[in-house]
Design an enzyme around this catalytic site. Structure first.
Site, PDB file in Angstrom:
ATOM      1  N   GLU A  42      89.651  18.970  13.158  1.00  0.00           N
ATOM      2  CA  GLU A  42      88.258  18.812  12.715  1.00  0.00           C
ATOM      3  C   GLU A  42      87.579  17.648  13.442  1.00  0.00           C
ATOM      4  OE1 GLU A  42      86.826  20.992  11.085  1.00  0.00           O
ATOM      5  OE2 GLU A  42      88.218  21.945   9.694  1.00  0.00           O
ATOM      6  N   ARG A  58      84.427  18.397  16.004  1.00  0.00           N
ATOM      7  CA  ARG A  58      83.106  17.963  15.533  1.00  0.00           C
ATOM      8  C   ARG A  58      82.684  16.633  16.153  1.00  0.00           C
ATOM      9  NH1 ARG A  58      82.510  20.326   9.417  1.00  0.00           N
ATOM     10  NH2 ARG A  58      84.404  21.553   9.422  1.00  0.00           N
ATOM     11  N   ASP A  61      91.865  32.084  14.132  1.00  0.00           N
ATOM     12  CA  ASP A  61      90.662  32.416  14.908  1.00  0.00           C
ATOM     13  C   ASP A  61      90.541  31.783  16.299  1.00  0.00           C
ATOM     14  OD1 ASP A  61      90.364  29.949  13.635  1.00  0.00           O
ATOM     15  OD2 ASP A  61      88.474  30.413  12.639  1.00  0.00           O
ATOM     16  N   GLU A  97      79.406  31.841  12.431  1.00  0.00           N
ATOM     17  CA  GLU A  97      80.060  32.770  13.361  1.00  0.00           C
ATOM     18  C   GLU A  97      79.209  33.993  13.724  1.00  0.00           C
ATOM     19  OE1 GLU A  97      81.591  31.416  10.702  1.00  0.00           O
ATOM     20  OE2 GLU A  97      82.879  30.002  11.767  1.00  0.00           O
TER      21      GLU A  97
HETATM   22  C1  DMJ Z   1      83.609  25.319  12.403  1.00  0.00           C
HETATM   23  O1  DMJ Z   1      84.056  24.058  12.122  1.00  0.00           O
HETATM   24  C2  DMJ Z   1      84.223  25.874  13.640  1.00  0.00           C
HETATM   25  O2  DMJ Z   1      83.445  26.916  14.110  1.00  0.00           O
HETATM   26  C3  DMJ Z   1      85.633  26.345  13.434  1.00  0.00           C
HETATM   27  O3  DMJ Z   1      86.166  26.939  14.561  1.00  0.00           O
HETATM   28  C4  DMJ Z   1      85.689  27.336  12.303  1.00  0.00           C
HETATM   29  N1  DMJ Z   1      85.039  26.877  11.129  1.00  0.00           N
HETATM   30  C5  DMJ Z   1      83.799  26.187  11.187  1.00  0.00           C
HETATM   31  C6  DMJ Z   1      82.579  27.011  10.956  1.00  0.00           C
HETATM   32  O4  DMJ Z   1      82.689  28.045  10.117  1.00  0.00           O
END
Ligand code: DMJ
Length: 626
Positions: A207, A211, A357, A525
């Site tokens: 995270e 970010r 994912d 997404e």
């Molecule tokens: C984000 O922090 C990123 O896109 C991550 O890959 C998946 N989850 C969240 C958004 O939904």
């Protein structure tokens, strides 16, 4: 068949001038007019002889000129060329000009294009207004906290206390030209962030990388840190006094601490958590790391090595992918957990939703980021291609009764049963598939240049089908906003749950929503994929879908006192609200909507890769240097 080929080639083969003339005469009317007439025969013979002389004379001049062509000072060449071209002009048809519209119709087309441009410009401005509203809530009630709780009008530190919303929002503000927000965010970053990085405790490696590190790196590039030019990002730079060097310094300070997750681990797989103030790291309580988390660090660490000149970041991060390359997989698909202690996958749960994912996203994006570096990262491209074939073969099915294409899960591996469950998170996949197929250029150009393989075409088709499904996950609910998780109705599987509540949707019976999955966290997404698909296919429907989703966010998630809020239940009107504005609403959702409605030259997809948190990083031009 052979004859056809021969005939086709003959059309383009250059015939000798003598052949041209004799064939022309033989096939001309003269032959018929003069048949049986001796004067005619005589005249025809004279003409053939005269023309033959003329041609052979010019031809020999031409061949002679070939010798002189190599000499730059050949004055006779011009004459010979002109002679030949005069004859050519006699026999060649004039070039065909492209069809032209009559002036009044051309005028109509350009004015309707202009209307379209203005129409989408005004929608883009609405997104910017939404961003300003979201920021104002954060700034007024939660400045310095990670996230805003817009209903209770306070802040919360859910991500370790690095002021995540500020850093996650900064490049969105730069892209939108929201300079006043940049001038509020940058001083906070300059004054507060270094101390936070040095003093704060536990943060999650993934995270914080996507970010905070990603946000700093993107701000560095977009504020011209690495001498990016305006034509790189297409963003006119009006900012004064923003020193991009600070973003690089902070990125290094942060990444040096994050590196302990790699160096403390006994394998190439990093621990999930880092304690910032003492440069230490530890695994999650169950000892496992998420596959997506450990494989979604490389774009950021690679770019940091590139701009800092220090290969250590790239080297640690790339070891993860090199290691995963060697592990057994199911048709390219991988379980969602991996052990940093053994370096092996844990369990058999395969899905492209949470914890799985962005493994697939970064395979292709890291390859794209480094594609100028030669062949050494081609294994990533191959892993991606194999995985997408695996997705198509093992995870894609169609719902009943209306046949929505969706991606399900294999919770017990390839020998277990298929689950028709699809997280909203999976909606990143249409965008990734489209990007992987054309590598960021339009589908039209890719077809013209003959660049698409059969796999690319299948992936592109799947991308378009899935984007529709993701959009319908919004359209089937009462609020027009998607639930966190959807189940699809398939033959022989009767999942219990609710419908979305929008009885006028033709897909209402195809999608089932379980009680615990009815929330919406303002996730990006689907609009991310609509943005990429619009850039790639140029189909306006993706913009219309994006606008519909934006209007639903405006209607049901906007909070008057500032900010936007998550919802507890998207199937009810009015929807019960959940007191949280996630940082990715500013970092991703609004950024992708803004770019979807804007010009395709702004952050072009053949020059940038977006990290998984929507922070654009430039595709690296130099050789791989680690
Ligand atoms: C984000 O922090 C990123 O896109 C991550 O890959 C998946 N989850 C969240 C958004 O939904």
């Amino acid at each position: 068949m052979m004859q056809d080929i021969h005939y086709d080639n003959a059309k383009f083969r250059r015939r000798s001038p003598f052949k041209v003339i004799t064939q022309a005469v033989v096939t001309s009317h003269i032959r018929y007019c003069c048949r049986g007439c001796s004067t005619g025969k005589f005249l025809m013979l004279l003409m053939i002889l005269g023309l033959t002389y003329l041609i052979t004379h010019k031809s020999s001049d031409h061949s002679a000129s070939n010798i002189h062509l190599n000499s730059a000072a050949n004055v006779g060449h011009k004459y010979v060329k002109e002679g030949v071209s005069r004859i050519d002009k006699i026999w060649r048809k004039p070039p065909r000009l492209p069809p032209q519209l009559p002036p009044d119709e051309a005028q109509n087309v350009s004015s309707s294009l202009e209307e379209q441009r203005l129409h989408w410009f005004s929608r883009k401005q609405k997104v910017k207004e939404a961003f300003v509203h979201a920021w104002s809530g954060y700034k007024n009630h939660a400045m310095g906290y990670d996230e805003l709780m817009p209903l209770s009008q306070r802040g919360t530190d859910g991500l370790g206390g690095l002021g995540a919303t500020i850093v996650d929002s900064l490049d969105t503000a730069i892209i939108m030209g929201a300079d006043e927000i940049v001038y509020e965010a940058v001083p906070w970053i300059e004054k507060q962030l270094v101390e936070r990085i040095e003093k704060k405790g536990q943060v999650n490696l993934f995270e914080t990388t996507i970010r905070v590190l990603g946000g700093l790196l993107s701000a560095y590039h977009l504020s011209r840190g690495d001498k990016g030019t305006i034509s790189d990002s297409g963003i006119p730079m009006t900012l004064k006094g923003v020193k991009s060097e600070i973003f690089l310094e902070l990125a290094k300070t942060l990444a040096d601490r994050l590196l302990s997750a790699f160096t403390s681990s006994p394998t190439s797989i990093p621990f999930s958590d880092v304690v910032l103030h003492d440069h230490s790291a530890h695994p999650a309580p169950d000892g496992l790391s998420s596959t997506a988390e450990v494989s979604t660090l490389q774009l950021e660490f690679n770019y940091l090595s590139e701009i800092s000149g220090d290969p250590k970041y790239r080297s640690e991060a790339m070891k993860v992918l090199e290691h995963i390359r060697s592990l057994p997989k199911v048709e390219g698909l991988v379980p969602i957990y991996i052990s940093p202690h053994s370096g092996q996958f844990n369990g058999e749960n395969i899905r492209l939703g949470s914890r799985g994912d962005s493994y697939y996203e970064y395979l292709i994006k890291v390859w794209i980021q480094q594609k100028n570096s030669g062949d050494q990262l081609n294994y990533l491209y191959q892993m991606y291609e194999e995985a997408m074939r695996g997705v198509r073969r093992l995870l894609v099915q169609k719902s009943i009764p209306k046949g929505l294409v969706f991606v399900g899960e294999l919770p017990h591996g390839s020998n277990g049963s298929f689950s028709p469950k699809m997280d909203h998170l999976v909606c990143f996949l249409p965008g990734t598939l489209a990007l992987g197929a054309t590598k960021g250029i339009t589908k039209k150009k890719a077809i013209e240049r003959n660049l698409l393989t059969p796999d690319d075409l299948e992936n592109l088709k799947l991308a378009e089908d899935l984007a529709k499904t993701c959009f319908e996950m919004y359209a089937i609910t009462s609020t027009g906003l998607a639930p966190e998780i959807a189940y699809f109705h398939i033959e022989g599987d009767s999942e219990g749950g609710l419908d979305g509540g929008n009885k006028s949707s033709e897909y209402i019976d195809d999608i089932i929503i379980k009680h615990n999955d009815r929330h919406n966290l303002l996730r990006p997404e689907t609009v991310e994929s609509l943005f990429v698909l619009h850039r790639v296919t140029e189909d306006p429907k993706y913009r219309e879908w994006g606008w519909q989703i934006f209007e639903a966010f405006e209607k049901y998630t906007k909070v008057d006192s500032g900010g936007y809020t998550s919802l507890d239940d998207v199937t009810l009107i009015p929807p019960p609200r959940r007191d949280k504005m996630e940082t990715f609403f500013l970092g991703e959702t609004l950024k992708y909507l803004y770019l979807l409605f804007g010009d395709e030259n702004v952050v072009p997809l053949d020059k940038f890769v977006f990290n998984t948190e929507a922070h654009p990083l430039p595709i690296i031009l130099s050789k791989y240097s680690a």
